[in-house]
Write a protein that holds these residues in place. Structure first.
Motif, PDB file in Angstrom:
ATOM      1  N   ALA A  46      30.546  55.032  44.982  1.00 40.70           N
ATOM      2  CA  ALA A  46      31.272  55.007  43.710  1.00 40.70           C
ATOM      3  C   ALA A  46      32.756  55.325  43.877  1.00 40.70           C
ATOM      4  CB  ALA A  46      30.620  55.951  42.706  1.00 40.70           C
ATOM      5  N   PRO A  47      33.152  56.353  44.655  1.00 43.46           N
ATOM      6  CA  PRO A  47      34.594  56.608  44.814  1.00 43.46           C
ATOM      7  C   PRO A  47      35.352  55.433  45.426  1.00 43.46           C
ATOM      8  CG  PRO A  47      33.323  58.523  45.502  1.00 43.46           C
ATOM      9  CD  PRO A  47      32.338  57.410  45.295  1.00 43.46           C
ATOM     10  N   GLN A  48      34.705  54.712  46.334  1.00 47.19           N
ATOM     11  CA  GLN A  48      35.354  53.542  46.926  1.00 47.19           C
ATOM     12  C   GLN A  48      35.519  52.422  45.902  1.00 47.19           C
ATOM     13  OE1 GLN A  48      33.798  52.470  50.936  1.00 47.19           O
ATOM     14  NE2 GLN A  48      32.475  54.275  50.704  1.00 47.19           N
ATOM     15  N   LEU A  49      34.518  52.245  45.054  1.00 46.67           N
ATOM     16  CA  LEU A  49      34.618  51.243  43.983  1.00 46.67           C
ATOM     17  C   LEU A  49      35.686  51.632  42.969  1.00 46.67           C
ATOM     18  CD1 LEU A  49      30.817  50.499  43.372  1.00 46.67           C
ATOM     19  CD2 LEU A  49      32.481  49.009  44.508  1.00 46.67           C
ATOM     20  N   GLU A  50      35.834  52.923  42.715  1.00 49.52           N
ATOM     21  CA  GLU A  50      36.871  53.400  41.784  1.00 49.52           C
ATOM     22  C   GLU A  50      38.265  53.061  42.321  1.00 49.52           C
ATOM     23  OE1 GLU A  50      36.679  54.609  38.858  1.00 49.52           O
ATOM     24  OE2 GLU A  50      34.733  55.602  38.569  1.00 49.52           O
ATOM     25  N   VAL A  51      38.458  53.213  43.629  1.00 51.52           N
ATOM     26  CA  VAL A  51      39.742  52.848  44.229  1.00 51.52           C
ATOM     27  C   VAL A  51      40.008  51.359  44.032  1.00 51.52           C
ATOM     28  CG1 VAL A  51      41.016  52.630  46.398  1.00 51.52           C
ATOM     29  CG2 VAL A  51      39.741  54.729  45.906  1.00 51.52           C
ATOM     30  N   LEU A  52      38.994  50.548  44.272  1.00 55.66           N
ATOM     31  CA  LEU A  52      39.148  49.107  44.076  1.00 55.66           C
ATOM     32  C   LEU A  52      39.425  48.791  42.612  1.00 55.66           C
ATOM     33  CD1 LEU A  52      39.122  46.235  45.115  1.00 55.66           C
ATOM     34  CD2 LEU A  52      36.623  46.253  44.933  1.00 55.66           C
ATOM     35  N   ALA A  53      38.777  49.507  41.702  1.00 49.30           N
ATOM     36  CA  ALA A  53      39.004  49.280  40.272  1.00 49.30           C
ATOM     37  C   ALA A  53      40.463  49.554  39.910  1.00 49.30           C
ATOM     38  CB  ALA A  53      38.067  50.155  39.451  1.00 49.30           C
ATOM     39  N   ARG A  54      41.040  50.603  40.466  1.00 52.16           N
ATOM     40  CA  ARG A  54      42.453  50.899  40.201  1.00 52.16           C
ATOM     41  C   ARG A  54      43.352  49.804  40.765  1.00 52.16           C
ATOM     42  NH1 ARG A  54      40.698  56.263  41.318  1.00 52.16           N
ATOM     43  NH2 ARG A  54      41.450  56.156  43.480  1.00 52.16           N
ATOM     44  N   ASP A  55      42.983  49.307  41.931  1.00 51.37           N
ATOM     45  CA  ASP A  55      43.772  48.219  42.524  1.00 51.37           C
ATOM     46  C   ASP A  55      43.682  46.952  41.677  1.00 51.37           C
ATOM     47  OD1 ASP A  55      44.543  49.857  44.604  1.00 51.37           O
ATOM     48  OD2 ASP A  55      43.020  49.103  46.011  1.00 51.37           O
ATOM     49  N   GLU A  57      43.279  46.872  38.428  1.00 51.27           N
ATOM     50  CA  GLU A  57      44.122  47.101  37.241  1.00 51.27           C
ATOM     51  C   GLU A  57      45.598  46.924  37.562  1.00 51.27           C
ATOM     52  OE1 GLU A  57      43.231  47.542  33.958  1.00 51.27           O
ATOM     53  OE2 GLU A  57      41.349  46.947  34.909  1.00 51.27           O
ATOM     54  N   HIS A  58      45.999  47.382  38.746  1.00 50.66           N
ATOM     55  CA  HIS A  58      47.407  47.295  39.139  1.00 50.66           C
ATOM     56  C   HIS A  58      47.752  45.952  39.765  1.00 50.66           C
ATOM     57  CE1 HIS A  58      47.186  51.955  39.457  1.00 50.66           C
ATOM     58  NE2 HIS A  58      47.536  51.570  38.244  1.00 50.66           N
ATOM     59  N   GLU A  59      46.724  45.085  39.902  1.00 50.10           N
ATOM     60  CA  GLU A  59      46.903  43.746  40.463  1.00 50.10           C
ATOM     61  C   GLU A  59      47.513  43.798  41.862  1.00 50.10           C
ATOM     62  OE1 GLU A  59      48.099  40.579  37.741  1.00 50.10           O
ATOM     63  OE2 GLU A  59      48.195  42.090  36.140  1.00 50.10           O
ATOM     64  N   THR A  60      47.039  44.757  42.660  1.00 52.21           N
ATOM     65  CA  THR A  60      47.508  44.895  44.041  1.00 52.21           C
ATOM     66  C   THR A  60      46.515  44.320  45.048  1.00 52.21           C
ATOM     67  OG1 THR A  60      46.579  47.133  44.162  1.00 52.21           O
ATOM     68  CG2 THR A  60      48.898  46.927  43.494  1.00 52.21           C
ATOM     69  N   VAL A  61      45.417  43.729  44.548  1.00 54.54           N
ATOM     70  CA  VAL A  61      44.445  43.052  45.405  1.00 54.54           C
ATOM     71  C   VAL A  61      44.205  41.650  44.842  1.00 54.54           C
ATOM     72  CG1 VAL A  61      43.277  45.118  46.238  1.00 54.54           C
ATOM     73  CG2 VAL A  61      42.552  44.085  44.075  1.00 54.54           C
ATOM     74  N   PRO A  62      43.841  40.704  45.699  1.00 54.92           N
ATOM     75  CA  PRO A  62      43.559  39.347  45.201  1.00 54.92           C
ATOM     76  C   PRO A  62      42.381  39.367  44.228  1.00 54.92           C
ATOM     77  CG  PRO A  62      43.794  39.369  47.597  1.00 54.92           C
ATOM     78  CD  PRO A  62      43.712  40.800  47.174  1.00 54.92           C
ATOM     79  N   CYS A  63      42.554  38.736  43.111  1.00 51.34           N
ATOM     80  CA  CYS A  63      41.509  38.687  42.076  1.00 51.34           C
ATOM     81  C   CYS A  63      41.230  37.249  41.687  1.00 51.34           C
ATOM     82  CB  CYS A  63      41.932  39.472  40.833  1.00 51.34           C
ATOM     83  SG  CYS A  63      42.003  41.258  41.073  1.00 51.34           S
ATOM     84  N   GLU A  64      40.066  37.057  41.119  1.00 57.16           N
ATOM     85  CA  GLU A  64      39.685  35.774  40.547  1.00 57.16           C
ATOM     86  C   GLU A  64      39.516  35.938  39.051  1.00 57.16           C
ATOM     87  OE1 GLU A  64      36.104  34.535  42.383  1.00 57.16           O
ATOM     88  OE2 GLU A  64      36.921  34.474  44.413  1.00 57.16           O
ATOM     89  N   ARG A  65      39.531  34.828  38.350  1.00 55.19           N
ATOM     90  CA  ARG A  65      39.242  34.849  36.917  1.00 55.19           C
ATOM     91  C   ARG A  65      37.783  35.258  36.718  1.00 55.19           C
ATOM     92  NH1 ARG A  65      42.109  35.147  32.143  1.00 55.19           N
ATOM     93  NH2 ARG A  65      40.798  34.397  30.433  1.00 55.19           N
TER      94      ARG A  65
END
Length: 336
Positions: A46-55, A57-65
């Motif tokens: 869960a803590p690792q997923l939370e870090v990804l969730a913040r990323d 939100e900040h659009e600092t990781v590649p995302c898809e629609r």
């Protein structure tokens, strides 16, 4: 944190983290391939997923629609699915319509049945109906997903084991229920596959709306494009969701990924009696059976028919700003 499972052609799909506005998602496979895998090791994952969730939100990781129509139910299948009855108003109406009294124990000891969990319907998947006489009905509910829960857990401690929240359409075949209950073994054929919301959320996502292990927001049920139910899931609950988890764990451990439902969300009317339709200014109903019971009590017979092929149900919940929290369950009934 908001999580979803995208259909990638496998039984359990792929886990993604979804943005708070439900527009973007990022694959979480390098952390956990599936939601069940994450739940199996939740304290570490869960803590690792939370870090990804913040990323995300900040659009600092590649995302898809993020497309809700591509989502499975968050757990496409689960080790356990049990549905309770937190809103005794619903049970009171059913009993009153057939001239019987609710036993006193129902107010202190929750009702619960164990449903089929080997294959849930997708949130945009059709509801298959082989025979209209079976009396197909929707049931708008809240559901929780737990981590590992020890046998005998208290309700207070059970609250800490609620890791994710979802919406559910617990489909019922009302015409098959009486004969099954007469056998004394409970539901089976009368409870086909359920569907869950496109997104599961951690309780903190709800802010002040999550209190006393209840969601204090209206559950929006639309039927054939018209408002049908707006019952507040935080009102008129005899039991909260933590109490239902504790009830399920009274005599057994619950494995990570256990899904527990609230039962049909149901509110009393403003005068403390039966609720009134949304069209009349009331909170309406989260299932057809409830309005049929009210019609029976008032006029001696039910008028509103159960669902038929071509009917559509939509179940959603919005925050105070009007934003969708879980995405929407939207299903058509299809003849099979």
């Amino acid at each position: 944190m908001k999580l979803a499972t995208i259909n990638n052609g496998t039984r359990d799909g792929k886990l993604v983290v979804v943005s708070k506005d439900l527009t973007r998602c990022c694959a979480a496979g390098y952390i956990a391939p599936t939601l069940q895998a994450a739940l199996d090791d939740w304290a570490r994952i869960a803590p690792q997923l939370e870090v990804l969730a913040r990323d995300v939100e900040h659009e600092t990781v590649p995302c898809e629609r993020f497309h809700e129509r591509q989502a499975h139910s968050p757990l496409p299948r689960a080790y356990q699915w049990a549905d309770g009855s937190a809103y005794i108003n619903h049970v009171e109406l059913v009993r009153k319509a057939r001239g019987s009294k609710v036993p006193d124990s129902f107010y202190t000891d929750p009702l619960m049945y164990q449903g089929g969990s080997d294959a849930f319907l997708p949130p945009r998947g059709a509801i298959p109906l082989a025979d209209p006489a079976w009396g197909c009905d929707m049931e708008g509910e809240i559901a929780v997903i737990t981590d590992d829960v020890p046998m005998g857990v208290s309700a207070g401690d059970a609250a800490g084991h609620i890791k994710l929240l979802m919406l559910v359409n617990d489909v019922s075949l009302r015409g098959l229920i009486p004969a099954e209950l007469e056998k004394g073994f409970g539901f089976f054929q009368s409870k086909p596959a359920s569907a869950f919301s496109p997104v599961a959320v951690t309780p903190d996502e709800l802010g002040e709306a999550w209190a006393d292990s209840l969601i204090h927001l209206p559950l929006m049920v639309d039927y054939n494009g018209q408002p049908f139910g707006r019952a507040n899931a935080g009102q008129d609950a005899t039991f909260n969701l933590a109490q239902l988890v504790a009830h399920a764990a009274k005599t057994r451990n619950l494995g990570a990924g256990t899904v527990i439902g609230s039962g049909t969300v149901s509110n009393k009317g403003a005068d403390g009696g039966a609720g009134t339709p949304v069209s009349a200014g009331g909170a309406g109903y989260s299932c057809i059976a409830e309005i049929r019971m009210i019609e029976t009590i008032a006029g001696g017979a039910a008028v509103t028919p159960f669902m038929q092929a071509g009917d559509t149900v939509r179940i959603e919940m919005r925050d105070a700003a009007g934003r969708s929290i879980f995405g929407a369950i939207e299903q058509d009934v299809v003849e099979v």
